[in-house]
Motif scaffolding. Structure first.
Motif, short mmCIF file in Angstrom:
data_model
loop_
_atom_site.label_atom_id
_atom_site.label_comp_id
_atom_site.label_asym_id
_atom_site.label_seq_id
_atom_site.Cartn_x
_atom_site.Cartn_y
_atom_site.Cartn_z
N PHE A 55 0.84 -1.21 0.00
CA PHE A 55 0.00 0.00 0.00
C PHE A 55 0.87 1.26 0.00
N GLN A 56 1.85 1.26 0.90
CA GLN A 56 2.74 2.42 1.03
C GLN A 56 3.39 2.72 -0.32
N ALA A 57 3.93 1.66 -0.95
CA ALA A 57 4.64 1.82 -2.21
C ALA A 57 3.71 2.31 -3.30
N PHE A 58 2.48 1.80 -3.27
CA PHE A 58 1.50 2.19 -4.28
C PHE A 58 1.19 3.69 -4.21
N TRP A 59 1.10 4.20 -2.99
CA TRP A 59 0.68 5.59 -2.81
C TRP A 59 1.82 6.61 -2.95
N GLN A 60 3.08 6.12 -2.84
CA GLN A 60 4.22 7.03 -2.83
C GLN A 60 4.20 8.07 -3.98
N PRO A 61 4.05 7.64 -5.26
CA PRO A 61 4.11 8.62 -6.34
C PRO A 61 2.98 9.65 -6.29
N TRP A 62 1.87 9.29 -5.64
CA TRP A 62 0.70 10.17 -5.60
C TRP A 62 0.74 11.13 -4.42
N GLN A 63 1.68 10.89 -3.53
CA GLN A 63 1.65 11.60 -2.24
C GLN A 63 1.69 13.13 -2.39
N HIS A 64 2.59 13.64 -3.25
CA HIS A 64 2.74 15.10 -3.34
C HIS A 64 1.49 15.75 -3.93
N ILE A 65 0.82 15.03 -4.84
CA ILE A 65 -0.43 15.58 -5.41
C ILE A 65 -1.50 15.56 -4.32
N LEU A 66 -1.53 14.44 -3.61
CA LEU A 66 -2.55 14.29 -2.56
C LEU A 66 -2.42 15.37 -1.48
N VAL A 67 -1.17 15.74 -1.16
CA VAL A 67 -0.97 16.74 -0.11
C VAL A 67 -1.65 18.05 -0.50
N ASN A 68 -1.47 18.45 -1.75
CA ASN A 68 -2.10 19.70 -2.20
C ASN A 68 -3.62 19.59 -2.21
N VAL A 69 -4.09 18.42 -2.68
CA VAL A 69 -5.55 18.19 -2.68
C VAL A 69 -6.06 18.25 -1.25
N LEU A 70 -5.29 17.63 -0.35
CA LEU A 70 -5.70 17.59 1.06
C LEU A 70 -5.82 18.99 1.66
N TYR A 71 -4.80 19.83 1.43
CA TYR A 71 -4.86 21.20 1.96
C TYR A 71 -6.10 21.93 1.45
N ALA A 72 -6.35 21.76 0.13
CA ALA A 72 -7.50 22.44 -0.47
C ALA A 72 -8.80 21.92 0.16
N LEU A 73 -8.88 20.60 0.31
CA LEU A 73 -10.11 20.00 0.88
C LEU A 73 -10.33 20.45 2.32
N ILE A 74 -9.25 20.48 3.09
CA ILE A 74 -9.39 20.90 4.49
C ILE A 74 -9.87 22.36 4.56
N GLY A 75 -9.27 23.21 3.70
CA GLY A 75 -9.67 24.62 3.68
C GLY A 75 -11.15 24.76 3.33
N ILE A 76 -11.58 24.03 2.28
CA ILE A 76 -12.99 24.10 1.85
C ILE A 76 -13.90 23.60 2.98
N THR A 77 -13.49 22.49 3.61
CA THR A 77 -14.34 21.92 4.67
C THR A 77 -14.49 22.89 5.84
N ILE A 78 -13.37 23.53 6.22
CA ILE A 78 -13.43 24.46 7.36
C ILE A 78 -14.44 25.59 7.05
N VAL A 79 -14.30 26.18 5.86
CA VAL A 79 -15.17 27.32 5.49
C VAL A 79 -16.62 26.85 5.31
N PHE A 80 -16.78 25.77 4.56
CA PHE A 80 -18.12 25.26 4.23
C PHE A 80 -18.89 24.85 5.48
N ALA A 81 -18.22 24.09 6.35
CA ALA A 81 -18.89 23.62 7.58
C ALA A 81 -19.24 24.80 8.49
#
Ligand SMILES: Nc1nc2c(ncn2[C@@H]2O[C@H](COP(=O)(O)OP(=O)(O)OP(=O)(O)O)[C@@H](O)[C@H]2O)c(=O)[nH]1
Length: 372
Positions: A4-30
């Motif tokens: 699992f770890q190895a599978f996700w490694q290449p996607w990690q840096h994209i996911l981090v940016n998506v995560l920040y955006a999602l957290i920001g949207i969730t904080i404001v939206f909620a």
């Protein structure tokens, strides 16, 4: 797990940016939709993630105090399942932050006290293994029972999201899964966002008391109706007197009861709470005579039902405790119904008005009847 770890490694840096955006949207939206618990949870997850991703002043301390983190987390989830959502930017906002701080403090004191107790028990003592559970397992099980109970009692999406967060938090601590936090948090925050969106939809289109579709949903339906339909307006008889005699809470119970009886309507009828003690049933594609037969069954079913309520004239506590049925009485509720079928070139508001006029006639005719 390593896979699992190895599978996700290449996607990690994209996911981090998506995560920040999602957290920001969730904080404001909620926060916007008064779901402050999810704003706070999203902010806490962000703080947690940053603390381990970067070297913040408290990062080293947190890494050495994972037990404290586990307990603080389960405390926050359990307490959030009990408290209500309050405006984040109101006087309640600082109160919510205080609750989180209290969880941290209590976790600290608990760990310190349980360590003292555990130290008193010699390793040779048969109870030693059980006393070990005091530090973490006992509070975790207690918190899970609180969350499960709240989820069962309240049975809503918000509680389910809290329960899922709690499970993931514990599962990660005991290293039962080894997915990167970026993946877990992205899924969790998406879940929060989805819950807030669905919940807001229900808030807008569902009546909270009766769980029937609201007037806004009725207006929505009006836009999709064809040329032929019948509308019925209904109103509980003498409801003001009922409220005055038995109180507003019993009045609310009556509204729920009537709503549940109306929701059993057949013949393609769709039920809405119009407002107050008024309900609307729309029969798309149906004639007035077809609707009237179904409405008559509803009227009869409600009139026949004997509702058991507290007698407002009950006297002493002893009298109330004396027998099971003392202090209780049965009452009957009736409704009046006005029906109107759409005529040529009439819009929905006009048909609704005609149904309302028919309802007025039903009241004048002595109530508890269906009028046209
Ligand atoms: N308990 C409760 N009462 C409500 C709610 N919404 C409206 N009411 C009450 O419903 C009553 C409506 O009374 P009226 O419109 O005077 O009509 P009525 O007493 O039903 O009399 P008729 O319609 O002429 O038979 C008022 O006392 C409102 O306070 C609610 O959500 N809960």
């Amino acid at each position: 797990m390593v896979h699992f770890q190895a599978f996700w490694q290449p996607w990690q840096h994209i996911l981090v940016n998506v995560l920040y955006a999602l957290i920001g949207i969730t904080i404001v939206f909620a926060a916007q939709f008064s779901r402050s618990r999810f704003s706070l949870l999203a902010a806490l997850w962000l703080l947690f993630y940053l603390s381990f991703e970067y070297t913040l002043p408290w990062s080293a301390w947190l890494k050495n105090h994972k037990d404290w983190m586990l307990l603080t987390g389960v405390g926050v989830f359990a307490l959030f399942s009990v408290i209500k959502d309050r405006g984040l930017f109101s006087v309640h906002g600082p109160g919510r932050l205080l609750i989180i701080a209290m969880c941290g403090l209590i976790a600290h004191v608990w760990l310190w006290a349980s360590e003292l107790i555990i130290a008193q028990v010699p390793k040779t003592d048969p109870a030693y293994d059980y006393v070990q559970l005091l530090a973490l397992e006992v509070p975790v099980v207690f918190a899970s029972m609180v969350l499960l109970w709240q989820s069962l009692v309240k049975a809503n999406l918000l509680l389910s999201a809290l329960l899922v967060s709690f499970i993931i938090w514990c599962v990660q601590y005991y290293q039962l899964i080894a997915l990167p936090w970026e993946v877990i948090l992205t899924v969790l925050v998406c879940h929060y966002l989805l819950v807030v969106i669905i919940d807001s939809y229900f808030l807008a289109y569902r009546d909270e008391l009766t769980a029937l579709p609201s007037r806004r949903a009725l207006n929505q339906l009006a836009l999709s109706l064809g040329r032929k339909y019948t509308v019925a307006m209904m109103d509980i008889d003498h409801f003001k007197k009922f409220n005055d005699t038995y109180g507003h809470d019993i009045g609310d119970q009556v509204l729920k009861l009537v709503a549940s009886k109306l929701s059993k309507v057949r013949g393609g009828g769709k039920v809405y709470r119009y407002g107050g003690e008024e309900f609307t049933v729309v029969f798309p594609g149906k004639s007035a005579s077809h609707a009237a037969a179904e409405l008559e069954k509803l009227r009869q079913a409600i009139a026949d039902y004997k509702m058991v309520i507290r007698d407002p004239n009950r006297k002493t506590k002893q009298a109330r405790n004396g027998s099971k049925n003392k202090g209780m009485k049965t009452v009957s509720i009736t409704i009046s119904i006005g029906v109107a079928a759409r005529g040529s070139k009439q819009n929905f508001d006009r048909v609704l008005k005609l149904a309302d006029e028919a309802l007025y006639r039903a009241k004048k005719n002595g109530r508890n009847n269906v009028s046209y």
